[in-house]
Design an enzyme around this catalytic site. Structure first.
Site, PDB file in Angstrom:
ATOM      1  N   SER A 131       0.740   5.875  11.389  1.00 61.58           N
ATOM      2  CA  SER A 131       1.088   4.466  11.190  1.00 61.58           C
ATOM      3  C   SER A 131       0.058   3.750  10.348  1.00 61.58           C
ATOM      4  O   SER A 131      -1.035   4.231  10.105  1.00 61.58           O
ATOM      5  CB  SER A 131       1.220   3.777  12.543  1.00 61.58           C
ATOM      6  OG  SER A 131      -0.073   3.428  12.982  1.00 61.58           O
ATOM      7  N   LYS A 132       0.464   2.584   9.934  1.00 58.31           N
ATOM      8  CA  LYS A 132      -0.377   1.741   9.099  1.00 58.31           C
ATOM      9  C   LYS A 132      -1.711   1.463   9.781  1.00 58.31           C
ATOM     10  O   LYS A 132      -2.755   1.396   9.141  1.00 58.31           O
ATOM     11  CB  LYS A 132       0.362   0.412   8.946  1.00 58.31           C
ATOM     12  CG  LYS A 132       0.159  -0.276   7.633  1.00 58.31           C
ATOM     13  CD  LYS A 132       0.794  -1.647   7.719  1.00 58.31           C
ATOM     14  CE  LYS A 132       1.553  -1.957   6.461  1.00 58.31           C
ATOM     15  NZ  LYS A 132       2.128  -3.274   6.411  1.00 58.31           N
ATOM     16  N   ARG A 133      -1.650   1.286  11.086  1.00 60.24           N
ATOM     17  CA  ARG A 133      -2.871   0.921  11.821  1.00 60.24           C
ATOM     18  C   ARG A 133      -3.902   2.055  11.846  1.00 60.24           C
ATOM     19  O   ARG A 133      -5.079   1.830  11.951  1.00 60.24           O
ATOM     20  CB  ARG A 133      -2.527   0.490  13.254  1.00 60.24           C
ATOM     21  CG  ARG A 133      -2.333  -1.014  13.350  1.00 60.24           C
ATOM     22  CD  ARG A 133      -1.495  -1.379  14.544  1.00 60.24           C
ATOM     23  NE  ARG A 133      -0.078  -1.385  14.209  1.00 60.24           N
ATOM     24  CZ  ARG A 133       0.865  -0.784  14.887  1.00 60.24           C
ATOM     25  NH1 ARG A 133       0.573  -0.097  15.956  1.00 60.24           N
ATOM     26  NH2 ARG A 133       2.113  -0.863  14.508  1.00 60.24           N
ATOM     27  N   ASN A 134      -3.372   3.272  11.732  1.00 56.13           N
ATOM     28  CA  ASN A 134      -4.270   4.418  11.678  1.00 56.13           C
ATOM     29  C   ASN A 134      -4.843   4.473  10.258  1.00 56.13           C
ATOM     30  O   ASN A 134      -4.123   4.574   9.291  1.00 56.13           O
ATOM     31  CB  ASN A 134      -3.399   5.648  11.989  1.00 56.13           C
ATOM     32  CG  ASN A 134      -4.107   6.943  11.739  1.00 56.13           C
ATOM     33  OD1 ASN A 134      -5.177   6.976  11.147  1.00 56.13           O
ATOM     34  ND2 ASN A 134      -3.506   8.010  12.190  1.00 56.13           N
TER      35      ASN A 134
ATOM     36  N   TYR B 164       0.840  -1.188   0.000  1.00 55.46           N
ATOM     37  CA  TYR B 164       0.000   0.000   0.000  1.00 55.46           C
ATOM     38  C   TYR B 164       0.880   1.245   0.000  1.00 55.46           C
ATOM     39  O   TYR B 164       2.082   1.159   0.254  1.00 55.46           O
ATOM     40  CB  TYR B 164      -0.977  -0.013   1.170  1.00 55.46           C
ATOM     41  CG  TYR B 164      -0.398   0.356   2.499  1.00 55.46           C
ATOM     42  CD1 TYR B 164      -0.946   1.383   3.235  1.00 55.46           C
ATOM     43  CD2 TYR B 164       0.707  -0.305   3.012  1.00 55.46           C
ATOM     44  CE1 TYR B 164      -0.416   1.742   4.454  1.00 55.46           C
ATOM     45  CE2 TYR B 164       1.238   0.043   4.227  1.00 55.46           C
ATOM     46  CZ  TYR B 164       0.678   1.072   4.937  1.00 55.46           C
ATOM     47  OH  TYR B 164       1.214   1.432   6.139  1.00 55.46           O
TER      48      TYR B 164
END
Ligand code: GLU
Length: 484
Positions: free
Chosen positions: A252-255, A15
């Site tokens: 971050s990716k999680r956000n 991504y």
């Protein structure tokens, strides 16, 4: 003058992180500002991280944002291949040259030995390889190679002295050589590490300006030692500040906001995202904030990139997106908005009329359904909404308005915006009241909402005669019940 050549060198991890896209953008701008070349290189030597479909995401994002590369895996160019996994023999050849110069060495240490070394260092950051294999004799090395023992090739860094490097943003940085780990250049699977491949490729591809995230700053002295060992010119380094979610956390990716695809899915326009990202760590030196890509090319001076972390401010991004939405031609907005209309409206309405009302109010396309649900169906609402101090309405005069309005509405033909407007304004004159006393109850009855895109005339026009009459009647019933 040497032609400026920059490269965007993503790893295909699945991504496009906002930080990566910013790097791509700055890299592109630096090249294009100077009339130079922008190169795409795929860094896929970490085979474990490879994600299927990741290349498409990279190509699609560059294409969508207009960051057109001049050379790359898909279009070729004079210094290919542009995919690192297709260049492994090149890296090995150069690693061997370093071995011959005493700047690198074979290392046969087992994973167990390295794990023990790591475990014995105070923190994982303190870990440094202890140069054990540097002391093997030539014969010992040859013997081990001949017997097929797995090996890696390591950089041989000095233990004394200081290495200095210059970064355009962060200035001169000096590091004690005693801190430099003998990093791996070629892994046991034969692939180079990023740390080695980036130097070889940047040199062989004639890259003049290396643009990347500040997380690579601490490795830059080791890269310089490689350039020096080969006798190659060191490129201009431009390390970009981190992008933070807030003062303490990196984006971050999680956000969910962290990738370009997420933002597009949420209803941000690609042009707005690109414009916003340009300002994450750079400013043009004046107040101007809205730039298209061409203007950015003209304005962008990498010397104005900030050292301090940039905060990803969703509110600002929303505002900027709203500005871009306002500037779209109505038809374009309508076609972008249509899928969101369809989420909540299954009736066939004149969507272009809705678009006219919405275009100036929407900041992010995904907000659209919340604005519109009342067009599909009148929500259950409380009669308190008819009471409005400023409009001078109460339950009694609201009921009076609706009762007087209903027969006029039933008689109205043809059903046009102008006729609806006239019908309402006639009632204002007839009742000799302020506009609000008529328009507020009508809008409330038609929508069941405190605030709506458009007023009474627009809503009645869009939902049509039959539905308007039905809703006015519901309003009358509700108010009669209250007034009893
Ligand atoms: N492949 C690296 C990454 O995706 C790029 C670092 C660089 O631009 O040198 O983070």
């Amino acid at each position: 003058m040497v032609k400026v050549r920059t490269r965007f060198a993503p790893s295909p991890t699945g991504y496009m992180h906002v930080g990566n896209l910013r790097t791509a953008l700055y890299t592109y701008l630096i090249a294009k500002h100077a009339g130079g070349d922008f190169i795409l290189r795929i860094e896929d030597t970490d085979q474990e991280r490879f994600v299927e479909g990741a290349l498409d995401i990279i190509y699609n994002t560059l294409e969508a944002t207009g960051l057109k590369h001049d050379e790359g895996p898909d279009i070729g160019g004079p210094v290919g291949p542009y995919i690192q996994s297709q260049r492994t023999d090149i890296y090995l050849k150069y690693a061997k040259k370093l071995i011959d110069k005493g700047e690198a060495y074979y290392c046969f240490c087992t994973k167990e030995r390295i794990d023990t070394l790591r475990a014995n260092s105070e923190t994982s950051k303190d870990y440094k390889y202890d140069k054990h294999c540097l002391h093997l004799s030539k014969e010992e090395v040859n013997e081990k190679l001949a017997s097929g023992l797995p090996y890696v090739i390591r950089q041989n860094n000095p233990e004394n002295g200081v290495t200095t490097f210059h970064d355009e943003i962060y200035g001169d940085i000096c590091v004690d050589n005693s801190e430099l780990d003998d990093m791996i250049l070629i892994k046991s699977d034969g692939y180079p590490t990023y740390n080695f491949a980036n130097v070889i490729d940047d040199h062989l591809m004639g890259i003049t300006h290396v643009v990347r995230g500040s997380e690579y700053l601490s490795s830059a002295p080791k890269y310089n030692r490689l350039y020096e060992a080969f006798g190659w010119q060191i490129p201009v380094y431009i390390h970009c500040p981190p992008i933070m979610k807030d003062t303490h956390h990196k984006l971050s990716k999680r956000n969910g906001d962290a990738s370009f695809e997420d933002l597009i899915k949420k209803g941000y326009l690609k042009e707005a995202v690109l414009n916003y990202i340009a300002l994450l760590g750079w400013n043009p030196g004046d107040e101007k904030e809205i730039f298209n890509l061409e203007e950015l090319v003209e304005k962008f001076d990498y010397r104005n990139i900030n050292k301090s972390p940039a905060i990803f401010d969703t509110i600002k991004l929303k505002w900027m997106n709203g500005e871009y939405i306002k500037k779209l031609p109505l038809e374009t907005f309508n076609s972008l908005a249509l899928p969101y209309y369809k989420e909540v409206i299954s009736k066939s309405l004149d969507f272009l009329k809705i678009s006219k009302l919405l275009q100036t109010r929407v900041e992010v396309l995904s907000e659209i359904p919340d604005f519109l649900d009342f067009f599909q169906e009148l929500p259950d609402y409380s009669t308190d909404m008819y009471v409005h101090k400023k409009m001078k309405t109460n339950l009694q005069n609201s009921l009076n308005t609706l009762e007087k309005f209903l027969p006029k509405l039933e008689a109205l033909a043809p059903w046009t915006f102008e006729n609806i407007e006239k019908c309402c304004m006639d009632l204002v004159s007839e009742l000799q009241v302020k506009n609000g006393v008529v328009l507020w109850p009508i809008r409330t009855a038609l929508s069941g909402k405190k605030s709506t895109p458009g007023g009474a005339f627009e809503i009645a026009d869009i939902i049509g005669k039959e539905e308007s009459i039905k809703r006015i009647k519901i309003g009358i019933d509700k108010l009669r019940n209250e007034n009893q």
